[in-house]
Design an enzyme around this catalytic site. Structure first.
Site, PDB file in Angstrom:
ATOM      1  CD  GLU A 103      -3.078   0.834   0.279  1.00 12.37           C
ATOM      2  OE1 GLU A 103      -2.502   1.525  -0.580  1.00 12.37           O
ATOM      3  OE2 GLU A 103      -4.268   1.009   0.568  1.00 12.37           O
ATOM      4  CG  ASP A 104      -1.038   4.715  -1.491  1.00  9.53           C
ATOM      5  OD1 ASP A 104      -1.694   4.018  -0.687  1.00  9.53           O
ATOM      6  OD2 ASP A 104      -1.580   5.528  -2.264  1.00  9.53           O
ATOM      7  CG  ASP A 107      -5.817   8.623   6.428  1.00  8.31           C
ATOM      8  OD1 ASP A 107      -4.983   9.333   7.009  1.00  8.31           O
ATOM      9  OD2 ASP A 107      -6.973   9.009   6.199  1.00  8.31           O
ATOM     10  CG  PHE A 156      -3.722  15.260   1.309  1.00  6.95           C
ATOM     11  CD1 PHE A 156      -4.613  14.232   1.524  1.00  6.95           C
ATOM     12  CD2 PHE A 156      -3.292  15.512   0.019  1.00  6.95           C
ATOM     13  CE1 PHE A 156      -5.078  13.457   0.464  1.00  6.95           C
ATOM     14  CE2 PHE A 156      -3.754  14.748  -1.044  1.00  6.95           C
ATOM     15  CZ  PHE A 156      -4.646  13.722  -0.820  1.00  6.95           C
ATOM     16  NE  ARG A 169      -2.773   8.368  -9.340  1.00  6.97           N
ATOM     17  CZ  ARG A 169      -3.404   7.971  -8.228  1.00  6.97           C
ATOM     18  NH1 ARG A 169      -2.713   7.577  -7.191  1.00  6.97           N
ATOM     19  NH2 ARG A 169      -4.718   7.977  -8.165  1.00  6.97           N
TER      20      ARG A 169
HETATM   21  P1  IMP Z   1      -7.654   4.544   4.693  1.00  8.64           P
HETATM   22  O1  IMP Z   1      -8.620   3.564   4.132  1.00  8.64           O
HETATM   23  O2  IMP Z   1      -8.335   5.614   5.523  1.00  8.64           O
HETATM   24  O3  IMP Z   1      -6.508   3.916   5.451  1.00  8.64           O
HETATM   25  O4  IMP Z   1      -7.090   5.363   3.481  1.00  8.64           O
HETATM   26  C1  IMP Z   1      -6.095   4.860   2.683  1.00  8.64           C
HETATM   27  C2  IMP Z   1      -6.175   5.452   1.303  1.00  8.64           C
HETATM   28  O5  IMP Z   1      -6.529   6.844   1.338  1.00  8.64           O
HETATM   29  C3  IMP Z   1      -4.819   5.385   0.675  1.00  8.64           C
HETATM   30  O6  IMP Z   1      -4.660   4.183  -0.032  1.00  8.64           O
HETATM   31  C4  IMP Z   1      -4.822   6.608  -0.215  1.00  8.64           C
HETATM   32  O7  IMP Z   1      -5.360   6.256  -1.472  1.00  8.64           O
HETATM   33  C5  IMP Z   1      -5.720   7.580   0.476  1.00  8.64           C
HETATM   34  N1  IMP Z   1      -4.941   8.581   1.256  1.00  8.64           N
HETATM   35  C6  IMP Z   1      -4.890   8.708   2.601  1.00  8.64           C
HETATM   36  N2  IMP Z   1      -4.090   9.719   2.980  1.00  8.64           N
HETATM   37  C7  IMP Z   1      -3.610  10.246   1.834  1.00  8.64           C
HETATM   38  C8  IMP Z   1      -2.700  11.335   1.557  1.00  8.64           C
HETATM   39  O8  IMP Z   1      -2.155  12.036   2.441  1.00  8.64           O
HETATM   40  N3  IMP Z   1      -2.436  11.567   0.237  1.00  8.64           N
HETATM   41  C9  IMP Z   1      -2.997  10.848  -0.772  1.00  8.64           C
HETATM   42  N4  IMP Z   1      -3.828   9.818  -0.553  1.00  8.64           N
HETATM   43  C10 IMP Z   1      -4.146   9.530   0.740  1.00  8.64           C
HETATM   44 MG    MG Z   2      -4.332   3.665  -2.014  1.00  3.86          MG
END
Ligand code: IMP
Ligand code: MG
Length: 183
Positions: A103-104, A107, A156, A169
């Site tokens: 995963e990138d 969050d 962010f 990206r």
């Molecule tokens: P989660 O499901 O809340 O953990 O969110 C994860 C997804 O939200 C990541 O795979 C990203 O695609 C997106 N995301 C969360 N924070 C960021 C950020 O700071 N920049 C860009 N994408 C983010």
């Molecule tokens: Mg993602």
């Protein structure tokens, strides 16, 4: 390397430089090489954000492995009130395989919690998560991320695969939303 970049209406400042990302990804690759020695693991990149990290991590791993990508498609159910996420694109049989979800960024952890639930049903031999970034302050779901590149504050970020509404990206570095935000 630019120190300030813009995506749509927002301004972002340099946060993690290319060299720092590259050396950390090499460390993670070496760690995984030790952990998965002789096991031909499957790197399962979560599109779109992880395309760059997955490519670099597989290169850093450098031993036998498979690389595959999946995507979580969200749609609004016709009846239900909330968003439904379904796993699409999986073409590799994961049964009895050692799987590393790539995963990138983690969050809230919701995306990965959904993914873990779906993937566990496919009975892999092992299932771990490698995330380039994690925002620990934002975690709401009890998931364990075994391999984390950088723990970062809850701001962010874009670059190195991560986007803001589709842009950003392509950068080799990671940029953080400027405090003062707009141009
Ligand atoms: P989660 O499901 O809340 O953990 O969110 C994860 C997804 O939200 C990541 O795979 C990203 O695609 C997106 N995301 C969360 N924070 C960021 C950020 O700071 N920049 C860009 N994408 C983010
Ligand atoms: Mg993602």
């Amino acid at each position: 390397m630019e120190s300030v970049v813009q995506a749509h209406d927002l301004v972002f400042r340099i946060f993690l430089e290319e060299d720092r990302i590259n050396s950390r990804v090499k460390e993670l690759g070496a760690e995984l090489r030790t952990r998965y020695a002789g096991q031909t693991p499957v790197f399962l990149g979560v599109l779109n954000g992880s395309f760059m990290f997955t490519a670099d991590l597989a290169r850093a791993f450098s031993e036998d492995c498979e690389v595959s990508f999946i995507k979580l498609a969200s749609y609004r159910g016709t009846q239900s009130s909330g968003d439904v996420a379904t796993l699409i694109g999986l073409e590799t049989d994961l049964r009895n395989r050692h799987v590393i979800i790539v995963e990138d960024i983690v969050d809230s952890g919701k995306t990965l919690q959904v993914l873990l639930q779906e993937l566990r049903q496919l009975q892999p031999a092992s299932l771990e998560i490698a995330a380039l970034l994690q925002k620990p302050d934002m975690l709401e779901h009890p998931i364990h991320v075994a391999y984390v590149g950088f723990s970062i504050p809850p701001h962010f970020v874009i670059g190195y695969g991560l986007d803001y509404n589709g842009l950003g990206r392509q950068y080799a570095a990671i940029y953080q939303l400027a405090e003062d935000g707009t141009v």
